[in-house]
Design an enzyme around this catalytic site. Structure first.
Site, PDB file in Angstrom:
ATOM      1  N   SER A 162     -10.069  -0.674   6.840  1.00 50.89           N
ATOM      2  CA  SER A 162      -9.427  -0.534   5.523  1.00 50.89           C
ATOM      3  C   SER A 162      -8.700  -1.755   4.983  1.00 50.89           C
ATOM      4  O   SER A 162      -8.310  -1.752   3.820  1.00 50.89           O
ATOM      5  CB  SER A 162      -8.450   0.631   5.534  1.00 50.89           C
ATOM      6  OG  SER A 162      -9.142   1.806   5.272  1.00 50.89           O
ATOM      7  N   LYS A 211       0.844  -1.206   0.000  1.00 51.53           N
ATOM      8  CA  LYS A 211       0.000   0.000   0.000  1.00 51.53           C
ATOM      9  C   LYS A 211       0.876   1.252   0.000  1.00 51.53           C
ATOM     10  O   LYS A 211       1.919   1.275   0.675  1.00 51.53           O
ATOM     11  CB  LYS A 211      -0.911  -0.030   1.241  1.00 51.53           C
ATOM     12  CG  LYS A 211      -1.988   1.060   1.267  1.00 51.53           C
ATOM     13  CD  LYS A 211      -2.887   0.876   2.483  1.00 51.53           C
ATOM     14  CE  LYS A 211      -3.978   1.927   2.569  1.00 51.53           C
ATOM     15  NZ  LYS A 211      -4.862   1.724   3.738  1.00 51.53           N
ATOM     16  N   SER A 251      -9.769   1.575   2.637  1.00 52.75           N
ATOM     17  CA  SER A 251      -8.911   2.336   1.759  1.00 52.75           C
ATOM     18  C   SER A 251      -7.854   1.510   1.031  1.00 52.75           C
ATOM     19  O   SER A 251      -7.291   1.984   0.051  1.00 52.75           O
ATOM     20  CB  SER A 251      -8.211   3.439   2.553  1.00 52.75           C
ATOM     21  OG  SER A 251      -7.383   2.884   3.562  1.00 52.75           O
TER      22      SER A 251
HETATM   23  N1  GLN Z   1     -13.342   3.790   5.971  1.00 53.61           N
HETATM   24  C1  GLN Z   1     -12.817   4.254   7.226  1.00 53.61           C
HETATM   25  C2  GLN Z   1     -12.517   5.710   7.144  1.00 53.61           C
HETATM   26  O1  GLN Z   1     -12.809   6.292   6.154  1.00 53.61           O
HETATM   27  C3  GLN Z   1     -11.621   3.463   7.627  1.00 53.61           C
HETATM   28  C4  GLN Z   1     -10.379   3.867   6.939  1.00 53.61           C
HETATM   29  C5  GLN Z   1      -9.210   3.044   7.342  1.00 53.61           C
HETATM   30  O2  GLN Z   1      -9.345   2.009   7.995  1.00 53.61           O
HETATM   31  N2  GLN Z   1      -8.036   3.552   7.016  1.00 53.61           N
HETATM   32  O3  GLN Z   1     -12.002   6.290   8.027  1.00 53.61           O
END
Ligand code: GLN
Length: 483
Positions: free
Chosen positions: A181, A82, A157
């Site tokens: 994410s 990532k 994400s």
């Molecule tokens: N979807 C969640 C957010 O927007 C989690 C994001 C993540 O785990 N980095 O914060």
């Protein structure tokens, strides 16, 4: 699968060089459409970054194998990383414009550990900007598409990492999980995603989003692969003060007996609050049957405070985001807009460099931390967090592992939720409480459902007590085998 691949390498049926060539070929074929990779290291046409070259690493590995050296845990396994995890000498951008041109000056601890066990790095993957989002649509470099249906999101994400593994553009990947994410994109893409216990894996070299919630973890083709990678990356690192020596798991394979299903997760659905899709509810019931057949007792448990998770998360997380992202000021990292004075440089750089979602969270975070509001919002959210933690602690007095859906529904359409941040935030209803409590959880693929003529994967989430990842692997393998 990692074990089988290493056995093939040992028997000389494939070389590490051929593995890299295979994945680069798949990337060349599929990625123009899917957009999972931000950069392929040393791909044809040259790499933007310096640092290690996958073919060179592969050649060294092939020599070692020919020489008869015992293979290491990840010998020759090609990884996708990532874009918020630092690989020395490579660009790192968290898919944000503000970090354009920034090159990592050191390896994240997880990268060092993978490298030491023989992993090869293929490239860095697309994600929501600074890991903020649930669909990978917040990347400054275009959305990633779900390989099961390209009109749908891969989740986020860590969407790029999940798509890379799902469509065979990498053997395995690393992602980061602050509120879901790793798990939610794994569920949407039909692969396995593990969020380790907070403190089990070092965060050194992860571009921080919300430091009390972030964890790095693997995205893989099987539960066993996730276990192998977790065993490599976990453990004490003095570069991360919140990192603990992972305790030895107490649950031996025969001692796991009961699986808990949180009542609130279903009653929420009944009240229409989280819109649990029928298809996912059906899979939950199928999974319960599978576990019963395997001798587990299913118990209903109660997590009364879990209803407040999203509200608490959207206070704690932006508060930490606003502090962590203050370092991107046009002076220390990445791009810079010139201005009349220092303040002007800061504001112009940040206004231009950050996307809308990141700006929204920084503003929200600064607000909840400001004098007069701190007690009403931030301090209160921390109290709720404590209650959520207690709920789980109580539940684990009665059961060994909890089972929930990973997401209320299968992958949604690209563009479906972009104009409504709240509906996007509701995506994380099942995953966020785990980060607030610091628990380990895994998303395991459990079949698929048909929508618009396409088969969309469904993922189920298993949750264990702190540092009991072994339980997740054990039960995860049973669910995996059933599909
Ligand atoms: N979807 C969640 C957010 O927007 C989690 C994001 C993540 O785990 N980095 O914060």
């Amino acid at each position: 699968m990692i074990k089988e691949t290493i056995e093939k390498l040992e028997r000389g049926e494939v070389s590490a060089r051929e593995l890299v060539a295979h994945y680069q070929n798949e990337i060349k074929k599929k990625d123009p459409e899917l957009n999972a990779y931000r950069e392929v290291f040393s791909a044809e046409g040259g790499s933007a970054s310096g640092g290690d070259d996958p073919f060179k690493t592969a050649e060294e590995i092939d020599k070692k194998i020919k020489h008869g050296d015992t293979p290491r845990a990840l010998e020759g396994i090609p990884f996708a990383i990532k874009d918020n995890i630092l690989v020395k000498g490579k660009l790192a951008g968290a898919s944000s414009k503000i970090l354009e041109g920034y090159t990592a000056s050191y390896d994240a601890t997880v990268i060092k550990r993978l490298r030491d066990e023989g992993a090869i790095f293929l490239g860095r993957t697309n994600c929501d900007e600074f890991a903020m989002g649930s669909s990978t649509e917040n990347s400054a470099y275009g959305a990633t598409k779900n390989s099961h249906d390209i009109s749908r999101v891969p989740g986020g994400s860590s969407g790029g990492s999940a798509v890379a593994v799902a469509s065979d553009m990498a053997a395995a990947a690393l992602g980061s999980d602050t509120g879901g994410s790793i798990r939610q994109p794994a569920a949407f893409c039909g692969v396995v995603g593990l969020k380790p216990t907070y403190g089990a894996v070092s965060r050194s070299g992860l571009i921080a989003m919300a430091s009390s919630l972030d964890q790095i973890g693997p995205i893989t083709k099987s539960v066993e692969d996730a276990e192998i990678i977790f065993d490599v990356i976990k453990g004490r690192d003095e570069l991360d003060a919140t990192n603990l020596e992972a305790k030895l798991p107490s649950g031996s394979p025969t001692s796991l007996k009961t699986i808990g299903v949180p009542r609130e997760y279903f009653s929420l659905a009944e009240m229409g609050k989280n819109g649990l899709d029928d298809s996912v509810a059906k899979k939950m019931h199928e999974a319960i049957d599978v576990l019963k057949k395997n001798g587990f007792e299913i118990k209903e448990v109660s997590l009364p405070s879990v209803d407040y998770s999203l509200a608490a998360y959207y206070i704690v997380m932006p508060a930490e985001v606003s502090a962590n992202l203050s370092r991107f000021d046009g002076v220390r990292y990445g791009t810079r807009e010139e201005g009349k004075n220092l303040f002007d440089v800061y504001t112009k750089t940040r206004a231009k460099g950050f996307g809308a979602e990141v700006r929204r969270r920084i503003i929200l975070g600064a607000y909840v931390l400001s004098a007069g509001y701190y007690d009403a919002y931030y301090a209160r959210a921390q109290k709720v967090r404590y209650l959520i933690r207690k709920d789980f602690e109580n539940a684990f007095k009665d059961v060994d592992v909890l089972l929930t859906p990973t997401s209320p529904h299968p992958a949604f359409k690209i563009g479906e939720k972009t104009s409504d941040p709240l509906s996007m935030y509701l995506e994380d209803i099942y995953t966020v409480p785990i980060n607030l409590a610091g628990l380990p959880a895994i998303s395991v693929p459990f079949g698929s459902v048909e929508k618009d003529g396409k088969n969309l994967p469904i993922g189920l989430q298993l949750i264990a007590p702190w540092f009991e990842e072994k339980r997740l692997f054990e039960v995860g393998k049973i669910l995996e085998l059933a599909k």
